[in-house]
Design a protein around this motif. Structure first.
Motif, PDB file in Angstrom:
ATOM      1  N   ILE A  58       0.840  -1.201   0.000  1.00 54.93           N
ATOM      2  CA  ILE A  58       0.000   0.000   0.000  1.00 54.93           C
ATOM      3  C   ILE A  58       0.875   1.252   0.000  1.00 54.93           C
ATOM      4  CG2 ILE A  58      -1.718   1.313   1.310  1.00 54.93           C
ATOM      5  CD1 ILE A  58      -2.822  -1.197  -0.064  1.00 54.93           C
ATOM      6  N   SER A  72      -8.336   2.300  -2.102  1.00 54.14           N
ATOM      7  CA  SER A  72      -9.484   1.766  -1.351  1.00 54.14           C
ATOM      8  C   SER A  72     -10.063   0.546  -2.046  1.00 54.14           C
ATOM      9  CB  SER A  72     -10.566   2.846  -1.209  1.00 54.14           C
ATOM     10  OG  SER A  72     -10.096   3.925  -0.430  1.00 54.14           O
ATOM     11  N   ILE A  75      -7.860  -2.452  -1.439  1.00 49.92           N
ATOM     12  CA  ILE A  75      -7.996  -2.959  -0.070  1.00 49.92           C
ATOM     13  C   ILE A  75      -9.261  -3.802   0.055  1.00 49.92           C
ATOM     14  CG2 ILE A  75      -8.463  -2.245   2.314  1.00 49.92           C
ATOM     15  CD1 ILE A  75      -6.435   0.020   1.908  1.00 49.92           C
ATOM     16  N   LYS A  79      -9.181  -7.676   1.249  1.00 52.42           N
ATOM     17  CA  LYS A  79      -9.935  -8.140   2.420  1.00 52.42           C
ATOM     18  C   LYS A  79     -10.847  -9.307   2.051  1.00 52.42           C
ATOM     19  CE  LYS A  79      -9.927  -4.014   5.352  1.00 52.42           C
ATOM     20  NZ  LYS A  79      -9.537  -4.696   6.603  1.00 52.42           N
ATOM     21  N   SER A  96      -4.987  -9.041   6.313  1.00 49.60           N
ATOM     22  CA  SER A  96      -5.558  -7.767   5.855  1.00 49.60           C
ATOM     23  C   SER A  96      -6.447  -7.099   6.895  1.00 49.60           C
ATOM     24  CB  SER A  96      -6.372  -7.996   4.577  1.00 49.60           C
ATOM     25  OG  SER A  96      -7.538  -8.762   4.841  1.00 49.60           O
ATOM     26  N   LEU A  99      -5.751  -3.452   7.640  1.00 53.58           N
ATOM     27  CA  LEU A  99      -5.667  -2.516   6.512  1.00 53.58           C
ATOM     28  C   LEU A  99      -6.837  -1.541   6.584  1.00 53.58           C
ATOM     29  CD1 LEU A  99      -4.710  -4.596   3.339  1.00 53.58           C
ATOM     30  CD2 LEU A  99      -3.279  -3.005   4.629  1.00 53.58           C
ATOM     31  N   ALA A 101      -8.746   1.751   4.730  1.00 48.94           N
ATOM     32  CA  ALA A 101      -8.851   2.521   3.488  1.00 48.94           C
ATOM     33  C   ALA A 101      -8.559   3.989   3.761  1.00 48.94           C
ATOM     34  CB  ALA A 101     -10.246   2.365   2.893  1.00 48.94           C
TER      35      ALA A 101
END
Length: 306
Positions: A58, A72, A75, A79, A96, A99, A101
């Motif tokens: 990222i 976003s 991600i 996920k 994840s 993580l 956004a």
């Protein structure tokens, strides 16, 4: 990791009934992650991926200048994939989970002015069947606010010109009925009676409403090129894509007093917040409404100047 992407996409298709374009987006996101993990960390197995590997990926996206919307979306893809990996035993832990956004960039969608819309709709050359088809497609897109994939997926049986309605199949296979204007209906009838039969191959059976010069269903890529060509010939300076007409449809309805719930239903938005982005253009009218109707307002701008 690569060998686990296909089973994941099959799972999404079976359980969430996603469109092919959405599945392609997941695939591209995951294949890019797989390449990066192998290049930077020599990781090939899903089970070996740790949270810091995803954080580093990222971080690289941000350094490359990728937008918050792109990050976003990736991600979301990660996920979903790692939750599937956890549930199917491909990994012992979900890397994840932490993580987050980035903050969404709130941008108003770009729309055309009414005069630009008129010039665009009138751009096709009506001397041949392709021009009549293009005019009908442009009129339909602006009359309904459809997504380009929904437009190209229309079949002949989806059109009820007598009722001025189209049956549209949106994301996830959801169907909605959308009214069309009388002008759109007239161009649809002209296309179906005069142009479509000449575009079809002799003896061919084709259910698609809009067909290419080959007599088969018009593709989204094909229509993308057509709308770019007509925007250029019309002298529309704003960058025009099929989605620009969708935004213009929504903005112009709201500007003319349509309620958001009705616009939401026509656009096929599952959440009203997605439709609320079209409201700002109407806020310029609030002062006029206030000045005209509030009983304690006596002079509006005149008072401010005293």
């Amino acid at each position: 990791m690569n060998q686990d992407i296909h089973p994941f996409l099959s799972h999404l298709k079976a359980t969430r009934h996603l469109a092919a374009n959405s599945l392609d987006g997941y695939r591209r996101d995951l294949e890019d992650l797989s390449r990066e993990l192998q290049a930077h960390h020599d990781i090939v197995l899903t089970a070996d991926i740790k949270p810091h590997h995803l954080s580093a990926y990222i971080h690289r996206l941000k350094e490359q200048g990728r937008t918050n919307a792109t990050i976003s979306r990736r991600i979301v893809s990660f996920k979903a994939f790692f939750q599937f990996a956890l549930e199917t035993g491909l990994t012992a832990a979900n890397p994840s989970l932490r993580l987050a956004a980035p903050k969404a960039e709130r941008k108003s969608p770009r729309a055309l002015s009414l005069s630009d819309v008129e010039r665009l709709l009138e751009a096709p050359d009506l001397s041949d069947e392709a021009g009549i088809r293009d005019r009908a497609m442009l009129e339909t897109l602006y009359a309904t606010g459809m997504r380009v994939t929904e437009l190209t997926n229309l079949n002949v049986e989806d059109v009820r010109t007598d009722l001025r309605l189209l049956a549209c199949r949106g994301t996830g296979g959801r169907e909605r009925m959308i009214p069309i204007s009388s002008m759109c209906r007239d161009w649809m009838i002209k296309y179906m009676q005069e142009a479509r039969p000449r575009l079809l191959r002799d003896g061919a059976v084709e259910h698609a409403l809009f067909v290419s010069h080959l007599g088969s269903r018009m593709t989204r890529q094909g229509f993308w090129k057509l709308i770019k060509k007509h925007a250029a010939s019309a002298g529309v300076s704003t960058e025009v894509t099929p989605h620009t007409l969708r935004h213009s449809f929504a903005y112009h309805l709201v500007d003319n007093g349509a309620d958001l719930r009705s616009v939401q239903e026509m656009l096929g938005h599952t959440d009203l917040t997605a439709t609320q982005v079209y409201q700002p253009s109407s806020k310029a009218k609030l002062r006029d409404v206030y000045d005209s109707f509030h009983p304690r307002n006596r002079g509006g701008q005149d008072d401010a100047q005293e």
